[in-house]
Design an enzyme around this catalytic site. Structure first.
Site, PDB file in Angstrom:
ATOM      1  CG  ASP A  84      -1.946  -1.052   1.256  1.00  0.00           C
ATOM      2  OD1 ASP A  84      -2.900  -0.928   0.475  1.00  0.00           O
ATOM      3  OD2 ASP A  84      -1.821  -2.000   2.051  1.00  0.00           O
ATOM      4  NE  ARG A 119       0.778  -0.193   4.299  1.00  0.00           N
ATOM      5  CZ  ARG A 119      -0.113   0.199   5.198  1.00  0.00           C
ATOM      6  NH1 ARG A 119       0.273   0.949   6.217  1.00  0.00           N
ATOM      7  NH2 ARG A 119      -1.378  -0.138   5.096  1.00  0.00           N
ATOM      8  NE  ARG A 153      -6.353   5.236   2.767  1.00  0.00           N
ATOM      9  CZ  ARG A 153      -6.852   4.041   3.068  1.00  0.00           C
ATOM     10  NH1 ARG A 153      -7.603   3.896   4.157  1.00  0.00           N
ATOM     11  NH2 ARG A 153      -6.634   3.004   2.301  1.00  0.00           N
ATOM     12  CE  LYS A 159      -5.969   1.703  -1.292  1.00  0.00           C
ATOM     13  NZ  LYS A 159      -4.838   1.074  -0.577  1.00  0.00           N
ATOM     14  CG  HIS A 160     -11.240   0.706  -0.368  1.00  0.00           C
ATOM     15  ND1 HIS A 160     -10.857   2.024  -0.161  1.00  0.00           N
ATOM     16  CD2 HIS A 160     -10.248  -0.059   0.179  1.00  0.00           C
ATOM     17  CE1 HIS A 160      -9.721   2.063   0.495  1.00  0.00           C
ATOM     18  NE2 HIS A 160      -9.316   0.816   0.710  1.00  0.00           N
ATOM     19  CG  HIS A 215      -9.119  -0.866   9.144  1.00  0.00           C
ATOM     20  ND1 HIS A 215      -9.399   0.186   8.302  1.00  0.00           N
ATOM     21  CD2 HIS A 215      -8.005  -1.462   8.647  1.00  0.00           C
ATOM     22  CE1 HIS A 215      -8.495   0.224   7.337  1.00  0.00           C
ATOM     23  NE2 HIS A 215      -7.640  -0.762   7.526  1.00  0.00           N
ATOM     24  CG  ASP A 224      -9.479  -3.491   2.286  1.00  0.00           C
ATOM     25  OD1 ASP A 224      -8.274  -3.682   2.552  1.00  0.00           O
ATOM     26  OD2 ASP A 224     -10.059  -2.416   2.509  1.00  0.00           O
TER      27      ASP A 224
END
Length: 611
Positions: free
Chosen positions: A146, A154, A215, A245-246, A258, A331
Site C-alpha cells: 500500500d 509502507r 486518501r 480501491k475500494h 477495520h 481488502d
C-alpha cells in the site's frame, strides 16, 4: 446523519456538473502492455493453460492468496520475526510460506519489517522470487504494498514520498498526478514490488469519514475520476500493476471497516452519479486490479452482505454492468468489516463465489486455505471457476513481465530510488497543493522582519514510514532554513491546561505562531489551544495537517491553510507558502461545511486564496 449525507452528496453532484549476492539477474523490465489490457495472444493463453494444468488443487488454491509475512529476508529473518511467522502462519519465513501454501502474492508492511531500506527490500523481493522459482510448478510471486503516498506509505525515505491523493486533488493537475505515479512506480519496480494498491478511487463526500478522508482525491466525482485515470496510467506506464480501491465506493461512511461494518445508503442513482465515475475511469484506463470494500450497500444487495462477499455487486455490477475482466482482490480479510457476519472459514469461499480472484491477508491462512480446498472438493466451487480466476492472475503477472524478468538489482535501486530528480519533482508537485483558506488582514505571508521569531506548536502525529518527523520539528526546521528563527513545541492531540499554558508562555518571546491542527472536532481541546494563542494578540497561523475541515471548528482564526498530510514533503511546501516563497496554488477538492449549520458550506469546492 441522513440529511447531512443528502446535502453533501448533492453538493458533490453539483460540483461534478535485488539479486542474491554474486548472482546475475536482468534489470527490471517494464510491462509488455504498460497502459492497458491488450488481448493476450493465443500462444500466451495456451502457455498459461499448460502451466495451470500442471498444478494440483492445493497449488491452484494457494495462488489465489496474497499473504503477509514477517521479516526483512526471505530465508533468514530476525528471531522475533521467525517467532511471529510460526505463531500466525505456521512457517518460519517467506520461503517456507511459498513452499507450504504456494501463495501467489505477498504483501509488504513496515510493521512486518519488510521495508527497512531499498537495497534490503530488493533483496527480500529477489529471495521471494528465488523461492517461487524453486517450487515444483514455478510461478513468480506478485509482490504488493500500500504505497498511496501522503498518510499511507509502507516504503519510506530514502525512497521518494509524494503528496497524497487529496493534496494532488487540491493541485488539480492530472499531469502532476501522472508524474507522481510514474516516478513512484519506477521506484517500486526497482525494489521488486510489482503491484501498488493505489490509487484510492473513493469519492469522499462525508467529512466524518474516519478511514478515507485525505486518501481520496476529493468530493467531486468527475475530478476524482480524472485523477484516478492519470495515476493508473502513471503506475502501469512504469511497469507495475495498479489497483483502484475500494469498490463500490467507501467515501460516504462514518464507520471504519477495520473495526466495524459500514453501510452506504446511496440509491442506485446516487451511486451511479457519485461513486461509479472513478471506477469507470480506472477501467477505461486499463486498470490491472480492483480492490473490494467491506461495506454494505442495501440498494444493490438486500442480503446486506459486505460488498467483498456480494455476488450482485462484484459479478452483477463490476463484472457484468461495468464490463471489468481484470483481477479483483479483497481488502484485508483480517478487517472486522468482513468478519462480523460469517466465520473466517466461510469468508474466503463466499468471496470467491461472489467474483473475487485474490484473497488478501486472511487472519488464519491455514484455515482459509483448507476451507477453499474443501469447497472445491465438495463442488461448492468448481475447478473451472478456479482456473478462470487463476488465468486472470497469471495474465496480470505475465503482462507485468514477471515470468520474463522476476528479479531486480542493487544497481536498479541506485539508479532510480530516491534520486535527486525524483525528490525535486516531489517538491515541485507539493508546491502546487497547499491551500490558503483564510487570510484576513493580510497576516500571510509572514515577514522575516516583522515575524522573524516563529513558534511552531501542535500535534506530532507519528510520521508515515521513514519520513523525518515529528511534524512540528519538520516545520520549525523548514522555517529556519527560510530565514526565520523557529522553535518547535509539541502540544499533543488533546492538549491539557499545562500544555496550553506552556505554549502561551513560549509565544510571549516570539513574534508569531504556527499551530498544526489534526482533525479538530467540536469537543477537541485543540480548540482551547488555538483560542488561547489568539488571545495573546500575536499573529496565529493555523495549518490543518490532515483533513482540511478543522477551520470550521476554529472561530477567530484569521490565517488558515491546509496541507492534507503531515509528511515532510507537504509540510515543507506549506512552510514555503507561509513564508511567501511560493504563492498558494491549491484549491479545495472538498467542501468545508459550517460547524453551526452543517448543511451550509463555509468554503465550497474550488475555494483557495492567493497572495
Amino acid at each position: 446523519m441522513h440529511s447531512r449525507r443528502t446535502v453533501l452528496t448533492t453538493a458533490a453532484a453539483a460540483a461534478a456538473a535485488v539479486c542474491p549476492t554474486g548472482a546475475a539477474a536482468p534489470a527490471p523490465a517494464t510491462a509488455a502492455t504498460p497502459l492497458g489490457h491488450r488481448p493476450p495472444s493465443p500462444a500466451t493463453r495456451a502457455r498459461l493453460r499448460r502451466l495451470i494444468s500442471r498444478m494440483t488443487p492445493e497449488e491452484k488454491v494457494g495462488q489465489l492468496f496474497v499473504m503477509r509475512v514477517y521479516g526483512h529476508s526471505a530465508t533468514d529473518p530476525d528471531p522475533d520475526d521467525v517467532a511471529a511467522n510460526q505463531k500466525e502462519i505456521g512457517v518460519a519465513n517467506a520461503a517456507e510460506l511459498i513452499a507450504k501454501y504456494h501463495v501467489g502474492g505477498i504483501i509488504y508492511f513496515g510493521w512486518a519489517h519488510n521495508t527497512r531500506e531499498p537495497h534490503q527490500i530488493a533483496d527480500l523481493s529477489n529471495g521471494i522470487q528465488k523461492a517461487a522459482a524453486a517450487q515444483r510448478v514455478p510461478v513468480p510471486v506478485l509482490i504488493s504494498t500500500d504505497q498511496e503516498h501522503g498518510i499511507v506509505a509502507r516504503v519510506g525515505a530514502p525512497a521518494t514520498l509524494f503528496p497524497g491523493a487529496m493534496a494532488l486533488g487540491a493541485g488539480g493537475s492530472r499531469e502532476d498526478a501522472g508524474t507522481a505515479a510514474t516516478l513512484a512506480g519506477r521506484e517500486l519496480l526497482a525494489m521488486g514490488i510489482r503491484q501498488d494498491y493505489a490509487p484510492d478511487a473513493d469519492v469522499n463526500v462525508n467529512p466524518a469519514n474516519p478511514v478515507i478522508g485525505v486518501r481520496s482525491f476529493g468530493a467531486d466525482p468527475q475530478a476524482v475520476a480524472r485523477m484516478v485515470a492519470a495515476e493508473v496510467k502513471g503506475y502501469q506506464g512504469a511497469g507495475i500493476a495498479s489497483c483502484a480501491k475500494h469498490f463500490p465506493g467507501h467515501g460516504d461512511t462514518d464507520t471504519d471497516s477495520h473495526v466495524g461494518l459500514p453501510y452506504i445508503h446511496h440509491t442506485a442513482e446516487e451511486w451511479e452519479r457519485l461513486d461509479a465515475p472513478p471506477f469507470k475511469a480506472a477501467i477505461a484506463a486499463g486498470i490491472d486490479s480492483i480492490m473490494t470494500a467491506h461495506i454494505v450497500v442495501p440498494a444493490f444487495d438486500k442480503s446486506e452482505d459486505p460488498a467483498t462477499l456480494s455476488r450482485p455487486i462484484l459479478t452483477g455490477i463490476l463484472r457484468e454492468r461495468l464490463g471489468y475482466d481484470g483481477v479483483v482482490v479483497t481488502d484485508s480479510l483480517g478487517m472486522e468489516g468482513v468478519r462480523v457476519k460469517y466465520g473466517d472459514a466461510r469468508v474466503p469461499v463466499l468471496a470467491l463465489k461472489a467474483g473475487v480472484d485474490q484473497l488478501l491477508n486472511p487472519p488464519d491462512l491455514s484455515l482459509a486455505h483448507a476451507a477453499v480446498l474443501r469447497a472445491l472438493a465438495d463442488g461448492e466451487l468448481s475447478e473451472r471457476d478456479i482456473d478462470a480466476k487463476l488465468m486472470r492472475i497469471l495474465l496480470l503477472k505475465d503482462r507485468r513481465g514477471l515470468f520474463a524478468h522476476p528479479y531486480t538489482t542493487h544497481r536498479a535501486v541506485d539508479r532510480v530510488v530516491g534520486t535527486r530528480s525524483h525528490l525535486a519533482a516531489a517538491d515541485r508537485i507539493a508546491d502546487r497543493t497547499t491551500t490558503l483558506l483564510r487570510n484576513d488582514a493580510g497576516i500571510l505571508p509572514l515577514s522575516r522582519r516583522r515575524e522573524r521569531r516563529v513558534l511552531v506548536v501542535g500535534y506530532d502525529a507519528a510520521a508515515p514510514t521513514g519520513t523525518g518527523g515529528p511534524p512540528t520539528t519538520v516545520l520549525a526546521k523548514a522555517f529556519t532554513e527560510l530565514g526565520f528563527t523557529a522553535t518547535a513545541l509539541s502540544t499533543g492531540l488533546s492538549p491539557g491546561r499545562p500544555q496550553i499554558d506552556e505554549a502561551v508562555a513560549a509565544l510571549a518571546a516570539r513574534d508569531a505562531v504556527v499551530v498544526a491542527t489534526y482533525n479538530v472536532t467540536a469537543d477537541s481541546s485543540q480548540r482551547q489551544l488555538v483560542a488561547a494563542l489568539l488571545a495573546t494578540g500575536k499573529p496565529v497561523v493555523q495549518l490543518a495537517v490532515r483533513n482540511p475541515y478543522d477551520i470550521a471548528q476554529l472561530p477567530g482564526v484569521k490565517a488558515a491553510l491546509a496541507s492534507y498530510s503531515w509528511t515532510d514533503v507537504e509540510l515543507r511546501a506549506a512552510a514555503r507558502v507561509i513564508a511567501g516563497r511560493r504563492d498558494p496554488a491549491g484549491r479545495l477538492p472538498v467542501a468545508i461545511m459550517r460547524a453551526d449549520t452543517p448543511t451550509t458550506a463555509l468554503y465550497r469546492i474550488g475555494h483557495g486564496l492567493s497572495y
